[in-house]
Design a protein around this motif. Structure first.
Motif, PDB file in Angstrom:
ATOM      1  N   LEU A  35       0.782  -1.030  -0.011  1.00  0.00           N
ATOM      2  CA  LEU A  35       0.032  -0.004   0.049  1.00  0.00           C
ATOM      3  C   LEU A  35       0.771   1.347  -0.010  1.00  0.00           C
ATOM      4  CD1 LEU A  35      -2.672  -1.097   2.590  1.00  0.00           C
ATOM      5  CD2 LEU A  35      -3.075  -0.819   0.309  1.00  0.00           C
ATOM      6  N   ALA A  36       1.797   1.111   0.781  1.00  0.00           N
ATOM      7  CA  ALA A  36       2.926   2.610   0.881  1.00  0.00           C
ATOM      8  C   ALA A  36       3.285   2.745  -0.433  1.00  0.00           C
ATOM      9  CB  ALA A  36       3.827   2.203   1.797  1.00  0.00           C
ATOM     10  N   ALA A  37       3.617   1.779  -1.415  1.00  0.00           N
ATOM     11  CA  ALA A  37       4.237   2.041  -2.574  1.00  0.00           C
ATOM     12  C   ALA A  37       3.238   2.270  -3.736  1.00  0.00           C
ATOM     13  CB  ALA A  37       5.140   0.912  -2.960  1.00  0.00           C
ATOM     14  N   PHE A  38       1.953   2.300  -3.270  1.00  0.00           N
ATOM     15  CA  PHE A  38       0.860   2.416  -4.393  1.00  0.00           C
ATOM     16  C   PHE A  38       0.066   3.756  -4.445  1.00  0.00           C
ATOM     17  CE2 PHE A  38      -3.222   1.523  -6.570  1.00  0.00           C
ATOM     18  CZ  PHE A  38      -2.600   0.696  -7.328  1.00  0.00           C
ATOM     19  N   ASP A  39      -0.103   4.175  -5.592  1.00  0.00           N
ATOM     20  CA  ASP A  39      -0.794   5.405  -5.650  1.00  0.00           C
ATOM     21  C   ASP A  39      -2.154   5.460  -5.479  1.00  0.00           C
ATOM     22  OD1 ASP A  39      -1.879   7.899  -6.286  1.00  0.00           O
ATOM     23  OD2 ASP A  39      -1.458   7.622  -8.665  1.00  0.00           O
ATOM     24  N   PRO A  40      -2.643   5.952  -4.027  1.00  0.00           N
ATOM     25  CA  PRO A  40      -4.054   5.822  -3.651  1.00  0.00           C
ATOM     26  C   PRO A  40      -5.015   6.583  -4.506  1.00  0.00           C
ATOM     27  CG  PRO A  40      -2.869   7.225  -2.469  1.00  0.00           C
ATOM     28  CD  PRO A  40      -1.642   6.752  -3.202  1.00  0.00           C
TER      29      PRO A  40
END
Length: 399
Positions: A35-40
């Motif tokens: 999640l930290a590496a993904f564009d929300p």
């Protein structure tokens, strides 16, 4: 490939359930890395990626449901005894090795693998790079369960390949693959169909339609539209296109009411020229291509049609063949609509969000097939087997 006894498979699944529970914190921690590496801002994909306690509970429940189901392998489909005494029995049999290519959604890693395993298939899982940490720990849990029960880990494998490596593998796999199921957007499906050299069963795009007849219960229609569009925008059974019969009484006010209701959920509207005359501030449809699109977003097209025949024509031309619905109080009209619409699931006065194995009484699903061979709709346990003919004789020869 070894044909496993039902109790052996269920013991592995029971071990997997226990190991998922013991590793709950580690699974969530691994997911946080993804999640930290993904564009929300890609809301649909981000929602699919999240793994929390509720999601793990759902994974465990999915495994439990599969464990409790009858073994689909070795079931008799038909029997025939010839005059010469030769007996022929047709039974279900495993496919062998299934390859699954999918984007995001770590819960798919669990659901697809347990279904494939219970149906005695090996499965190769090619998940998206956005879920690599989540998928890896889930596969580690799988391998622990297999080891505990004396089985090789190659029953469930996670493939870590780039796009180029995946292309090369599809063209020339280093092992026999009996079936590939791509589960994702149109580009993924097209990529797999272009490069695969074995059968491909398409889990196709949604792009689902709803037609509101001129004698529909409007309050009911509005309720269904809101649920189908906004309940889960990342689902393949979400609504994208809304067709209203231009004969609807008080059409102008109904369009304004629909606009207001969808805007409350922040749904962006794109409308045809007729609707634009009433909803003047909305964006107009400028290119036919939008009718083919699956949005996976808070976005919907709204257009007017003359009758159910025009609606059917439009749906059969543009939809993904997944799910379509009609809202009407005329049951005869609804039956005709449902028979003529070329979709795997058709609805009368209900939300398209029910096109789901669990909701349909099938249980967990590997995907929703929009193909017509060998199956259409949810790919559950019973659909993850093929068949085999057994001949029992006493020296018979053909004359």
């Amino acid at each position: 490939m070894e044909l496993l006894k039902t109790n052996k498979k269920n013991k592995v699944l029971a071990s997997f359930i226990k190991i998922l529970g013991l590793n709950r914190a580690q699974i969530i921690a691994a997911n946080q890395l993804d999640l930290a590496a993904f564009d929300p801002t890609d809301r649909a994909m981000y929602d699919r990626l999240i793994v929390d306690n509720d999601k793990i509970d759902s994974m465990v429940k999915a495994v439990e449901e599969v464990m409790e189901k009858d073994d689909p392998v070795g079931q008799t489909k038909s029997t025939f005894k010839r005059e010469d005494g030769l007996e022929i029995i047709n039974k279900t049999a495993p496919f062998g090795t299934i390859m699954m290519i999918y984007e995001s959604r770590p819960d798919v890693t669990v659901e697809a693998s347990v279904l494939a395993f219970k149906a005695n298939n090996r499965i190769l899982l090619k998940g998206g790079k956005e879920a690599i940490h989540s998928n890896q720990i889930l596969i580690d849990c799988w391998h622990q369960a297999l080891h505990l029960n004396g089985l090789d880990t190659d029953w469930v494998q996670l493939l870590k390949m780039s796009r180029t490596e995946t292309q090369a593998f599809l063209k020339n796999p280093d092992q026999k693959i009996d079936l590939i199921v791509p589960r994702g957007g149109e580009r993924l499906i097209a990529f797999v169909k272009e490069h695969a050299t074995c059968p491909v069963l398409v889990s196709g795009r949604g792009n689902n339609f709803i037609y509101v007849d001129h004698i529909a219960d409007w309050d009911q229609a509005l309720k269904v539209i809101l649920n189908a569009k906004t309940d889960k925008i990342s689902a393949c059974n979400a609504l994208d296109k809304i067709l209203l019969d231009r004969r609807l009484p008080d059409l102008k006010n109904k369009l304004i009411q629909l606009q207001k209701a969808l805007h409350e959920f922040e749904v962006e509207l794109v409308v045809d020229q007729e609707v634009k005359k009433i909803l003047t501030e909305e964006q107009v449809i400028e290119n036919e291509k939008i009718w083919f699109e699956e949005f996976l977003a808070l976005k919907a097209c709204v257009a007017l049609v003359g009758d159910e025949k025009e609606a059917i024509q439009k749906i059969n031309k543009y939809s993904g063949g997944h799910s379509s619905a009609i809202m009407t109080t005329d049951k005869v009209l609804a039956q005709s609509f449902m028979e003529q619409v070329d979709c795997g699931a058709v609805y009368h006065n209900a939300s398209t969000r029910f096109t789901d194995g669990g909701q349909m009484g099938i249980g967990g699903e590997l995907a929703i097939s929009t193909d017509k061979l060998h199956h259409r709709g949810p790919l559950g346990l019973e659909q993850l087997v093929t068949n085999k003919y057994y001949f029992f004789g006493n020296g018979q020869v053909r004359v």
